[in-house]
Design a protein around this motif. Sequence first.
Motif, PDB file in Angstrom:
ATOM      1  N   PHE A  31       1.191   3.196   0.872  1.00  0.00           N
ATOM      2  CA  PHE A  31       2.061   2.185   1.065  1.00  0.00           C
ATOM      3  C   PHE A  31       2.994   2.797   1.940  1.00  0.00           C
ATOM      4  O   PHE A  31       3.735   3.922   1.787  1.00  0.00           O
ATOM      5  N   GLU A  32       3.522   1.868   2.953  1.00  0.00           N
ATOM      6  CA  GLU A  32       4.511   2.174   3.647  1.00  0.00           C
ATOM      7  C   GLU A  32       5.558   1.008   4.089  1.00  0.00           C
ATOM      8  O   GLU A  32       5.345  -0.137   3.773  1.00  0.00           O
ATOM      9  N   GLN A  33       6.709   1.281   3.954  1.00  0.00           N
ATOM     10  CA  GLN A  33       7.840   0.312   3.929  1.00  0.00           C
ATOM     11  C   GLN A  33       9.030   0.993   4.561  1.00  0.00           C
ATOM     12  O   GLN A  33       9.504   1.899   4.338  1.00  0.00           O
ATOM     13  N   PRO A  34       9.485  -0.020   5.506  1.00  0.00           N
ATOM     14  CA  PRO A  34      11.035   0.390   6.182  1.00  0.00           C
ATOM     15  C   PRO A  34      11.843   0.338   5.019  1.00  0.00           C
ATOM     16  O   PRO A  34      11.998  -0.308   4.550  1.00  0.00           O
ATOM     17  N   VAL A  35      12.830   1.387   5.307  1.00  0.00           N
ATOM     18  CA  VAL A  35      14.103   1.649   4.465  1.00  0.00           C
ATOM     19  C   VAL A  35      15.157   1.743   5.459  1.00  0.00           C
ATOM     20  O   VAL A  35      15.055   2.727   6.122  1.00  0.00           O
ATOM     21  N   PRO A  36      16.387   0.976   5.410  1.00  0.00           N
ATOM     22  CA  PRO A  36      17.231   1.092   6.348  1.00  0.00           C
ATOM     23  C   PRO A  36      17.937   2.749   6.253  1.00  0.00           C
ATOM     24  O   PRO A  36      18.247   3.202   5.221  1.00  0.00           O
ATOM     25  N   ALA A  37      17.949   3.372   7.372  1.00  0.00           N
ATOM     26  CA  ALA A  37      18.471   4.651   7.557  1.00  0.00           C
ATOM     27  C   ALA A  37      20.077   4.626   6.752  1.00  0.00           C
ATOM     28  O   ALA A  37      20.720   3.701   7.008  1.00  0.00           O
ATOM     29  N   GLY A  38      20.342   5.640   6.118  1.00  0.00           N
ATOM     30  CA  GLY A  38      21.756   5.599   5.353  1.00  0.00           C
ATOM     31  C   GLY A  38      21.881   5.168   3.928  1.00  0.00           C
ATOM     32  O   GLY A  38      22.727   5.598   3.506  1.00  0.00           O
ATOM     33  N   HIS A  39      20.857   4.241   3.902  1.00  0.00           N
ATOM     34  CA  HIS A  39      20.778   3.760   2.348  1.00  0.00           C
ATOM     35  C   HIS A  39      20.125   5.029   1.604  1.00  0.00           C
ATOM     36  O   HIS A  39      19.358   5.485   1.861  1.00  0.00           O
ATOM     37  N   THR A  40      20.672   4.991   0.278  1.00  0.00           N
ATOM     38  CA  THR A  40      20.094   5.761  -0.885  1.00  0.00           C
ATOM     39  C   THR A  40      18.781   5.087  -1.082  1.00  0.00           C
ATOM     40  O   THR A  40      18.741   3.942  -1.218  1.00  0.00           O
ATOM     41  N   ALA A  41      17.909   6.161  -1.390  1.00  0.00           N
ATOM     42  CA  ALA A  41      16.471   5.473  -1.774  1.00  0.00           C
ATOM     43  C   ALA A  41      15.770   6.146  -2.800  1.00  0.00           C
ATOM     44  O   ALA A  41      15.882   7.495  -2.651  1.00  0.00           O
ATOM     45  N   LEU A  42      15.131   5.861  -3.627  1.00  0.00           N
ATOM     46  CA  LEU A  42      14.333   6.594  -4.606  1.00  0.00           C
ATOM     47  C   LEU A  42      13.121   5.726  -4.903  1.00  0.00           C
ATOM     48  O   LEU A  42      13.129   4.759  -4.836  1.00  0.00           O
ATOM     49  N   LEU A  43      12.291   6.677  -5.592  1.00  0.00           N
ATOM     50  CA  LEU A  43      11.022   6.150  -6.455  1.00  0.00           C
ATOM     51  C   LEU A  43      11.067   6.172  -7.639  1.00  0.00           C
ATOM     52  O   LEU A  43      11.639   7.543  -8.096  1.00  0.00           O
ATOM     53  N   TYR A  44      10.373   5.347  -8.460  1.00  0.00           N
ATOM     54  CA  TYR A  44      10.415   5.716  -9.742  1.00  0.00           C
ATOM     55  C   TYR A  44       8.844   5.389 -10.257  1.00  0.00           C
ATOM     56  O   TYR A  44       8.506   4.347 -10.437  1.00  0.00           O
ATOM     57  N   VAL A  45       8.128   6.435 -10.171  1.00  0.00           N
ATOM     58  CA  VAL A  45       6.621   6.250 -10.668  1.00  0.00           C
ATOM     59  C   VAL A  45       6.362   6.463 -12.117  1.00  0.00           C
ATOM     60  O   VAL A  45       6.966   6.987 -12.971  1.00  0.00           O
ATOM     61  N   PHE A  46       5.676   5.047 -12.467  1.00  0.00           N
ATOM     62  CA  PHE A  46       5.392   4.857 -14.014  1.00  0.00           C
ATOM     63  C   PHE A  46       3.976   4.844 -14.422  1.00  0.00           C
ATOM     64  O   PHE A  46       3.776   4.577 -15.622  1.00  0.00           O
ATOM     65  N   GLN A  47       3.201   5.128 -13.463  1.00  0.00           N
ATOM     66  CA  GLN A  47       1.839   4.954 -13.773  1.00  0.00           C
ATOM     67  C   GLN A  47       1.035   5.807 -12.719  1.00  0.00           C
ATOM     68  O   GLN A  47       1.279   5.829 -11.220  1.00  0.00           O
ATOM     69  N   GLY A  48      -0.086   6.640 -12.988  1.00  0.00           N
ATOM     70  CA  GLY A  48      -0.571   7.485 -12.123  1.00  0.00           C
ATOM     71  C   GLY A  48       0.037   8.169 -11.341  1.00  0.00           C
ATOM     72  O   GLY A  48       1.016   8.698 -11.846  1.00  0.00           O
ATOM     73  N   ASP A  49      -0.177   8.889 -10.334  1.00  0.00           N
ATOM     74  CA  ASP A  49       0.421   9.714  -9.605  1.00  0.00           C
ATOM     75  C   ASP A  49       0.477   9.673  -8.090  1.00  0.00           C
ATOM     76  O   ASP A  49      -0.167   8.880  -7.550  1.00  0.00           O
ATOM     77  N   ILE A  50       1.791  10.204  -7.515  1.00  0.00           N
ATOM     78  CA  ILE A  50       1.931   9.722  -6.022  1.00  0.00           C
ATOM     79  C   ILE A  50       2.277  10.919  -5.248  1.00  0.00           C
ATOM     80  O   ILE A  50       2.595  12.354  -5.859  1.00  0.00           O
ATOM     81  N   GLU A  51       2.086  10.707  -4.142  1.00  0.00           N
ATOM     82  CA  GLU A  51       2.263  12.122  -3.119  1.00  0.00           C
ATOM     83  C   GLU A  51       3.276  11.495  -1.977  1.00  0.00           C
ATOM     84  O   GLU A  51       2.708  10.177  -1.554  1.00  0.00           O
ATOM     85  N   VAL A  52       4.376  12.152  -1.372  1.00  0.00           N
ATOM     86  CA  VAL A  52       5.340  11.469  -0.293  1.00  0.00           C
ATOM     87  C   VAL A  52       5.388  12.693   0.627  1.00  0.00           C
ATOM     88  O   VAL A  52       5.977  13.869   0.250  1.00  0.00           O
ATOM     89  N   GLY A  53       4.944  12.553   1.622  1.00  0.00           N
ATOM     90  CA  GLY A  53       5.158  13.442   2.799  1.00  0.00           C
ATOM     91  C   GLY A  53       4.751  15.037   2.459  1.00  0.00           C
ATOM     92  O   GLY A  53       5.683  15.718   2.766  1.00  0.00           O
ATOM     93  N   GLY A  54       3.639  15.069   1.877  1.00  0.00           N
ATOM     94  CA  GLY A  54       3.228  16.424   1.636  1.00  0.00           C
ATOM     95  C   GLY A  54       3.695  17.071   0.401  1.00  0.00           C
ATOM     96  O   GLY A  54       4.061  18.495   0.130  1.00  0.00           O
ATOM     97  N   SER A  55       4.317  16.231  -0.516  1.00  0.00           N
ATOM     98  CA  SER A  55       4.852  16.968  -1.750  1.00  0.00           C
ATOM     99  C   SER A  55       3.996  17.394  -2.751  1.00  0.00           C
ATOM    100  O   SER A  55       4.394  18.278  -3.641  1.00  0.00           O
ATOM    101  N   GLY A  56       2.698  17.177  -2.455  1.00  0.00           N
ATOM    102  CA  GLY A  56       1.802  17.624  -3.440  1.00  0.00           C
ATOM    103  C   GLY A  56       1.814  16.190  -4.624  1.00  0.00           C
ATOM    104  O   GLY A  56       2.937  15.346  -4.544  1.00  0.00           O
ATOM    105  N   ALA A  57       0.946  16.242  -5.734  1.00  0.00           N
ATOM    106  CA  ALA A  57       1.185  15.330  -6.536  1.00  0.00           C
ATOM    107  C   ALA A  57       2.276  15.279  -7.430  1.00  0.00           C
ATOM    108  O   ALA A  57       2.649  16.142  -8.255  1.00  0.00           O
ATOM    109  N   ILE A  58       2.786  14.033  -7.480  1.00  0.00           N
ATOM    110  CA  ILE A  58       4.043  13.809  -8.386  1.00  0.00           C
ATOM    111  C   ILE A  58       3.555  12.927  -9.468  1.00  0.00           C
ATOM    112  O   ILE A  58       3.045  11.704  -9.374  1.00  0.00           O
ATOM    113  N   PRO A  59       3.497  13.404 -10.975  1.00  0.00           N
ATOM    114  CA  PRO A  59       3.016  12.622 -12.047  1.00  0.00           C
ATOM    115  C   PRO A  59       3.894  11.782 -12.489  1.00  0.00           C
ATOM    116  O   PRO A  59       5.069  11.718 -12.163  1.00  0.00           O
ATOM    117  N   SER A  60       3.542  10.635 -13.356  1.00  0.00           N
ATOM    118  CA  SER A  60       4.540   9.773 -13.806  1.00  0.00           C
ATOM    119  C   SER A  60       4.956  10.310 -15.361  1.00  0.00           C
ATOM    120  O   SER A  60       3.882  10.789 -15.935  1.00  0.00           O
TER     121      SER A  60
END
Length: 280
Positions: A187-216
């Motif tokens: 999933f790719e989504q533009p997010v305005p530069a300078g804005h605070t941004a966060l993900l809250y993963v609540f099902q499965g696991d995700i990876e962001v920019g080479g982070s390795g698996a982030i569980p929920s």
Amino acid sequence: MKERTVMKVVTPMAASDGAGVRLKRSIGTPTLDHLDPFFLLDHFGSENAADYIAGFPMHPHRGIETITYMLDGSVAHRDSLGNSGVIGAGDVQWMTAGSGILHEEMPKVGPKRLDGFQIWVNLPAKLKMTKPRYQDVPSARIPEVTRPDGTRIRVVAGDVDGVAGAVREIYADPTYLDVALPAGGTFEQPVPAGHTALLYVFQGDIEVGGSGAIPSPRLVILSDGDVARVHAGSAPARFLLLSAQPLAEPFVRWGPFVMNTQDEVAVALKELRDGTFIKG
Ligand code: FE
């Protein structure tokens, strides 16, 4: 385009609030007091009615917006201005408390479970005492975007592929997306530069920019940049993407109030005692 990477991963804390609702709190804890302009992120979810049925009896808010998004089950609300209703599965209530409301939020015992989120977004000094306002959006009015790979995105606020979210005209210029990714999806989504941004993963696991698996369940704080890119692991994943413009103003939090100064908090408490809290 600068890709946003993982700045920090936060494990939600078990907490109890209201008259004894058990929930997972990621923002508004000793670990993470706030993430300007987000002052609370609660995730409630249980099949056991005893975990939530006591609800949130009458309490005040001033100086913030409270956003309730339900995945399952329902919450009945009633306030001092005469508003009442039920927030059901898939519905969102974006409440601008402004100068103040007194309300109760009472989960109903449903056929299955209660699942949902409440976040608080701080208001700037110039809108702390604005007239209270609700944007109540039933599930059917929340646009859903389906991408070719099967990714489904519910657009509560913000813009996805030219589709505008259901909630508009909010000072923080927020994005609030509920994203369901198929196994292995991206999933790719533009997010305005300078804005605070966060993900809250609540099902499965995700990876962001080479982070390795982030569980929920986890809160993922993103670095600054223009675009967020999230990959699902070997199972379907679901997460919220939230972003908003930070205020960078002084603040004083006292329970359900977030004001700019200690004096303003003292005024709010005095008005509660005097019965002059509600400005109508
Ligand atoms: Fe409340």
